[in-house]
Design a protein around this motif. Structure first.
Motif, PDB file in Angstrom:
ATOM      1  N   THR A  16       0.796  -1.276  -0.057  1.00  0.00           N
ATOM      2  CA  THR A  16      -0.079  -0.061  -0.103  1.00  0.00           C
ATOM      3  C   THR A  16       0.848   1.232  -0.047  1.00  0.00           C
ATOM      4  OG1 THR A  16      -0.172  -0.332   2.424  1.00  0.00           O
ATOM      5  CG2 THR A  16      -2.173  -0.782   1.120  1.00  0.00           C
ATOM      6  N   THR A  17       1.935   1.044   0.534  1.00  0.00           N
ATOM      7  CA  THR A  17       3.031   2.268   0.254  1.00  0.00           C
ATOM      8  C   THR A  17       3.324   2.598  -1.054  1.00  0.00           C
ATOM      9  OG1 THR A  17       4.110   1.729   2.353  1.00  0.00           O
ATOM     10  CG2 THR A  17       5.294   3.316   1.072  1.00  0.00           C
ATOM     11  N   TYR A  18       3.564   1.597  -1.888  1.00  0.00           N
ATOM     12  CA  TYR A  18       3.971   1.751  -3.299  1.00  0.00           C
ATOM     13  C   TYR A  18       2.669   1.530  -4.114  1.00  0.00           C
ATOM     14  CZ  TYR A  18       8.597   1.633  -1.614  1.00  0.00           C
ATOM     15  OH  TYR A  18       9.907   1.913  -0.668  1.00  0.00           O
ATOM     16  N   ARG A  19       1.758   2.376  -4.004  1.00  0.00           N
ATOM     17  CA  ARG A  19       0.543   2.142  -4.615  1.00  0.00           C
ATOM     18  C   ARG A  19       0.394   1.945  -6.249  1.00  0.00           C
ATOM     19  NH1 ARG A  19      -1.143   4.959   0.124  1.00  0.00           N
ATOM     20  NH2 ARG A  19      -0.832   6.973  -0.954  1.00  0.00           N
ATOM     21  N   LEU A  20       1.241   3.062  -6.630  1.00  0.00           N
ATOM     22  CA  LEU A  20       1.059   3.303  -8.240  1.00  0.00           C
ATOM     23  C   LEU A  20       1.732   1.978  -8.609  1.00  0.00           C
ATOM     24  CD1 LEU A  20       0.670   4.956 -10.713  1.00  0.00           C
ATOM     25  CD2 LEU A  20       3.032   5.832 -10.417  1.00  0.00           C
ATOM     26  N   ASN A  21       2.768   1.381  -7.992  1.00  0.00           N
ATOM     27  CA  ASN A  21       3.637   0.486  -8.473  1.00  0.00           C
ATOM     28  C   ASN A  21       2.635  -0.935  -8.676  1.00  0.00           C
ATOM     29  OD1 ASN A  21       6.166  -0.583  -9.362  1.00  0.00           O
ATOM     30  ND2 ASN A  21       6.325  -1.631  -7.289  1.00  0.00           N
ATOM     31  N   PHE A  22       1.957  -1.010  -7.587  1.00  0.00           N
ATOM     32  CA  PHE A  22       0.869  -2.214  -7.338  1.00  0.00           C
ATOM     33  C   PHE A  22      -0.361  -2.065  -8.322  1.00  0.00           C
ATOM     34  CE2 PHE A  22      -2.852  -4.472  -5.278  1.00  0.00           C
ATOM     35  CZ  PHE A  22      -2.056  -5.581  -5.419  1.00  0.00           C
ATOM     36  N   ALA A  23      -0.716  -0.764  -8.575  1.00  0.00           N
ATOM     37  CA  ALA A  23      -1.984  -0.487  -9.541  1.00  0.00           C
ATOM     38  C   ALA A  23      -1.462  -0.802 -10.981  1.00  0.00           C
ATOM     39  CB  ALA A  23      -2.385   0.879  -9.437  1.00  0.00           C
ATOM     40  N   LEU A  24      -0.345  -0.534 -11.022  1.00  0.00           N
ATOM     41  CA  LEU A  24       0.123  -0.811 -12.477  1.00  0.00           C
ATOM     42  C   LEU A  24       0.481  -2.270 -12.870  1.00  0.00           C
ATOM     43  CD1 LEU A  24       2.635   2.311 -12.999  1.00  0.00           C
ATOM     44  CD2 LEU A  24       0.413   2.012 -14.240  1.00  0.00           C
ATOM     45  N   TRP A  25       0.619  -3.006 -11.618  1.00  0.00           N
ATOM     46  CA  TRP A  25       1.078  -4.357 -11.643  1.00  0.00           C
ATOM     47  C   TRP A  25      -0.387  -5.082 -12.027  1.00  0.00           C
ATOM     48  CZ3 TRP A  25       2.898  -8.786 -12.738  1.00  0.00           C
ATOM     49  CH2 TRP A  25       2.373  -9.994 -12.156  1.00  0.00           C
TER      50      TRP A  25
ATOM     51  N   ILE B 158       7.133   9.892 -19.479  1.00  0.00           N
ATOM     52  CA  ILE B 158       6.652   9.664 -18.065  1.00  0.00           C
ATOM     53  C   ILE B 158       7.799   9.315 -16.954  1.00  0.00           C
ATOM     54  CG2 ILE B 158       5.160   8.206 -17.007  1.00  0.00           C
ATOM     55  CD1 ILE B 158       3.684   7.727 -19.711  1.00  0.00           C
ATOM     56  N   GLY B 159       8.663   8.593 -17.341  1.00  0.00           N
ATOM     57  CA  GLY B 159       9.964   8.398 -16.512  1.00  0.00           C
ATOM     58  C   GLY B 159      10.442   9.786 -15.892  1.00  0.00           C
ATOM     59  N   VAL B 160      10.697  10.627 -16.949  1.00  0.00           N
ATOM     60  CA  VAL B 160      11.322  11.951 -16.220  1.00  0.00           C
ATOM     61  C   VAL B 160      10.377  12.376 -15.313  1.00  0.00           C
ATOM     62  CG1 VAL B 160      11.988  14.210 -16.942  1.00  0.00           C
ATOM     63  CG2 VAL B 160      12.645  12.190 -18.380  1.00  0.00           C
ATOM     64  N   MET B 161       8.917  12.530 -15.477  1.00  0.00           N
ATOM     65  CA  MET B 161       8.127  13.248 -14.666  1.00  0.00           C
ATOM     66  C   MET B 161       7.834  12.346 -13.390  1.00  0.00           C
ATOM     67  SD  MET B 161       5.588  14.836 -17.385  1.00  0.00           S
ATOM     68  CE  MET B 161       4.887  15.998 -16.636  1.00  0.00           C
ATOM     69  N   THR B 162       7.916  10.976 -13.483  1.00  0.00           N
ATOM     70  CA  THR B 162       7.155  10.084 -12.351  1.00  0.00           C
ATOM     71  C   THR B 162       8.249   9.151 -11.985  1.00  0.00           C
ATOM     72  OG1 THR B 162       6.138   8.376 -13.737  1.00  0.00           O
ATOM     73  CG2 THR B 162       4.880  10.499 -13.159  1.00  0.00           C
ATOM     74  N   THR B 163       9.399   9.070 -12.563  1.00  0.00           N
ATOM     75  CA  THR B 163      10.339   7.987 -12.208  1.00  0.00           C
ATOM     76  C   THR B 163       9.694   6.541 -12.346  1.00  0.00           C
ATOM     77  OG1 THR B 163       9.869   7.448  -9.727  1.00  0.00           O
ATOM     78  CG2 THR B 163      11.387   9.426 -10.317  1.00  0.00           C
ATOM     79  N   GLU B 164       8.378   6.426 -12.945  1.00  0.00           N
ATOM     80  CA  GLU B 164       7.689   5.294 -13.265  1.00  0.00           C
ATOM     81  C   GLU B 164       8.211   4.805 -14.677  1.00  0.00           C
ATOM     82  OE1 GLU B 164       6.026   2.736 -11.429  1.00  0.00           O
ATOM     83  OE2 GLU B 164       6.254   1.919 -13.535  1.00  0.00           O
ATOM     84  N   ILE B 165       8.903   3.634 -14.849  1.00  0.00           N
ATOM     85  CA  ILE B 165       9.369   3.292 -16.315  1.00  0.00           C
ATOM     86  C   ILE B 165       8.970   1.772 -16.188  1.00  0.00           C
ATOM     87  CG2 ILE B 165      11.202   2.383 -17.399  1.00  0.00           C
ATOM     88  CD1 ILE B 165      11.236   5.274 -17.793  1.00  0.00           C
ATOM     89  N   ASP B 166       9.269   1.028 -15.295  1.00  0.00           N
ATOM     90  CA  ASP B 166       9.357  -0.294 -15.471  1.00  0.00           C
ATOM     91  C   ASP B 166       7.856  -1.109 -15.913  1.00  0.00           C
ATOM     92  OD1 ASP B 166      11.937  -0.065 -14.636  1.00  0.00           O
ATOM     93  OD2 ASP B 166      11.673  -0.967 -12.654  1.00  0.00           O
ATOM     94  N   HIS B 167       6.878  -0.566 -15.075  1.00  0.00           N
ATOM     95  CA  HIS B 167       5.435  -0.922 -15.337  1.00  0.00           C
ATOM     96  C   HIS B 167       4.968  -0.205 -16.684  1.00  0.00           C
ATOM     97  CE1 HIS B 167       4.875  -3.591 -12.129  1.00  0.00           C
ATOM     98  NE2 HIS B 167       5.042  -2.789 -11.325  1.00  0.00           N
ATOM     99  N   THR B 168       5.407   0.933 -16.866  1.00  0.00           N
ATOM    100  CA  THR B 168       5.036   1.464 -18.085  1.00  0.00           C
ATOM    101  C   THR B 168       5.264   0.821 -19.384  1.00  0.00           C
ATOM    102  OG1 THR B 168       5.529   3.610 -16.788  1.00  0.00           O
ATOM    103  CG2 THR B 168       4.530   4.002 -18.959  1.00  0.00           C
TER     104      THR B 168
END
Lengths: 264, 250
Positions: A16-25, B158-168
């Motif tokens: 629940t801390t890494y919510r975005l990570n889990f949601a994308l998973w 998106i990675g630059v703005m959010t650091t989210e890459i792996d899942h994207t």
């Protein structure tokens, strides 16, 4: 027991801390499910048949497979290899904790979180897609399918743990896991029922542990097996659990003798 | 730079061998699945089994070629999180070019070759091959790679703005997996969405259909137009992301 419950709670907190990570998973899981769902919808017309499956049974298999994958395949114990290669294992060896139970508790936490989301998502998909779902009403098949799924959880745990133990001998823990994921993807029956394979191949598969992860519990749920076949299947899966447990114990003991806490 | 990355890939011969075997197995297992489908249905929607195999091989060409050249995108999160991306910005090489083409993945080469073999084989089984259609197919493959490039630029932004890459990047890969089969076998509106909104169909199905000679000229023009729009929009988004980059990790 309290410490293991705490581990399960910690997994929840972490997720629940890494919510975005889990949601994308979860988004990824659902995309993969939809790919297979629409594929089979295209292949089998409403009144069509594919092997022993009509459209309703096949779509039930695919959606049920998604739920079962969440129960059986979702896990945390893929981290065993990293613990060994990075020397983190030492931290656990000196603690008053059973290392196997530690990972099993982590797996349970992960499964519980994934199941709660999967139930919500599958309900939403049912309401949107309105698939012709087959509902098993015979309690015998339901109970036996639940038993098969229960055995499959242990089967997967030991398989997964065993792959991680490669770390005692090689720092390349992800390469064998890559192969393992590919084998599981195709041979556990998550993408298609294994009995659509050519008969000689399917006969071999009956003796492999992968068959009992997803395919077999679903086949039992669909009521397509006789009681004797089901009991034989459960016995085969249970024997595999025992064999894998013994192999894991043996490899673990051999590995510990080589372990040098490299990285610490 | 590519030579260095190639050397790194083979530092562990065991790991490299296992990864190559894994990729070949994945290719072979899905092919086996298609052959089983073919043995029981003979045709999937309006496509023969060799046309389906041709589409699958085309998917692998597009997917593997983009991974082969754009593998650095998969490492981009580390650069942003560690602050190393700041060094990219100070060097006299475009940070976009560096982030896209900083490393190739030589381990994808066997699948690339295998895909070419299956394209040639399935094409020979389909028959009725004419040179204009082959040229159009190659042109539309290049167009598909331009869309793949645009998608990777979008992921970097998106990675630059959010650091989210792996899942994207994996979501992009998951969606493109739907293109392993012709997207028009899916029901509407999914088929339409996969063609025009998330242009998997333009990347894979349309080049294959051009090869089969069943593509209208309007769709060819539309494909080129959509890829141009995607490429321009992704580059603009990249610049927008760069302007909002705060360098908090460094």
């Amino acid at each position: 027991m309290k410490k293991y419950i705490l581990i399960i709670k910690n997994v929840w907190s972490e997720m629940t801390t890494y919510r975005l990570n889990f949601a994308l998973w979860r988004l990824r899981v659902n995309l993969q499910l939809l790919t297979m769902y629409f594929l089979w919808l295209a292949i089998i017309p409403t009144s069509g048949q594919f092997g022993s499956y009509n459209q309703s049974l096949m779509l039930t298999y695919i959606l049920g497979g998604a739920l079962l994958s969440t129960v059986i395949i979702s896990s945390r114990s893929y981290g065993v290899g990293d613990h060994i290669t990075q020397g983190d294992l030492s931290n656990y060896l000196i603690r008053p904790i059973n290392y196997f139970a530690f990972w099993f508790a982590q797996d349970l936490g992960d499964k519980a979180m994934n199941i709660s989301f999967a139930i919500f998502e599958l309900t939403a998909l049912f309401l949107i897609l309105k698939p012709p779902f087959f509902i098993q009403t015979d309690p015998t098949f339901l109970i036996l399918a639940a038993i098969c799924a229960f055995v499959a959880v242990f089967l997967y745990f030991f398989l997964n743990f065993l792959i991680g133990l490669v770390g005692f001998w090689s720092p390349e823990v992800w390469a064998p896991r890559f192969i393992f994921i590919i084998l599981i993807t195709f041979f556990a029956g998550g993408l298609f029922p294994l009995d659509i394979l050519p008969a000689p191949l399917y006969e071999i598969f009956k003796y492999l542990p992968f068959t009992y992860l997803i395919y077999f519990p679903l086949k039992v749920y669909l009521g397509q097996l006789y009681l004797q076949q089901i009991l034989q299947g459960i016995a085969t899966a249970a024997i595999w659990v025992l064999i894998l447990y013994l192999i894991v114990k043996f490899v673990w003991n051999r590995g510990l003798k080589l372990y040098t806490a490299y990285g610490r | 730079m590519t030579a260095k990355v190639t050397q790194t890939a083979f530092v562990s011969r065991f790991g490299a061998a296992i990864f190559i075997i894994g990729k070949i197995l994945r290719f072979a297992f899905f092919l086996m699945f298609l052959l089983i489908l073919g043995s029981k249905t003979h045709r999937v929607a309006d496509y023969s089994i060799f046309q389906i195999i041709f589409v699958f091989a085309t998917f692998n060409i597009v997917d593997t070629t983009s991974q082969f050249f754009l593998r650095e995108v998969y490492r981009f999160r580390y650069y942003v999180v560690s602050g190393e991306f700041d060094y990219f910005l100070t060097k006299p090489l475009s940070p976009l070019i560096r982030s896209l083409f900083g490393g190739s993945d030589i381990l994808d080469l066997p699948i690339l070759l295998l895909s070419v073999v299956f394209i040639v084989y399935s094409a020979s089984q389909i028959g009725n091959i004419s040179s204009p259609f082959v040229f159009l197919y190659i042109a539309l493959l290049i167009n598909a790679l331009a869309i793949a490039l645009a998608m990777h630029i979008l992921v970097l932004g998106i990675g630059v703005m959010t650091t989210e890459i792996d899942h994207t990047i994996m979501i992009y890969r998951d969606i493109t997996q739907m293109g392993r089969l012709p997207v028009d076998i899916y029901r509407e509106p999914l088929s339409w969405i996969l063609t025009f909104i998330i242009p998997v169909g333009i990347m894979i199905t349309i080049p294959a259909k051009s090869f089969f000679g069943i593509l209208s000229p309007q769709l060819v023009v539309l494909s080129l137009f959509i890829s141009a729009i995607f490429l321009i929009a992704s580059i603009r988004f990249w610049h927008f992301a760069l302007k909002n980059y705060t360098s908090v990790s460094s």
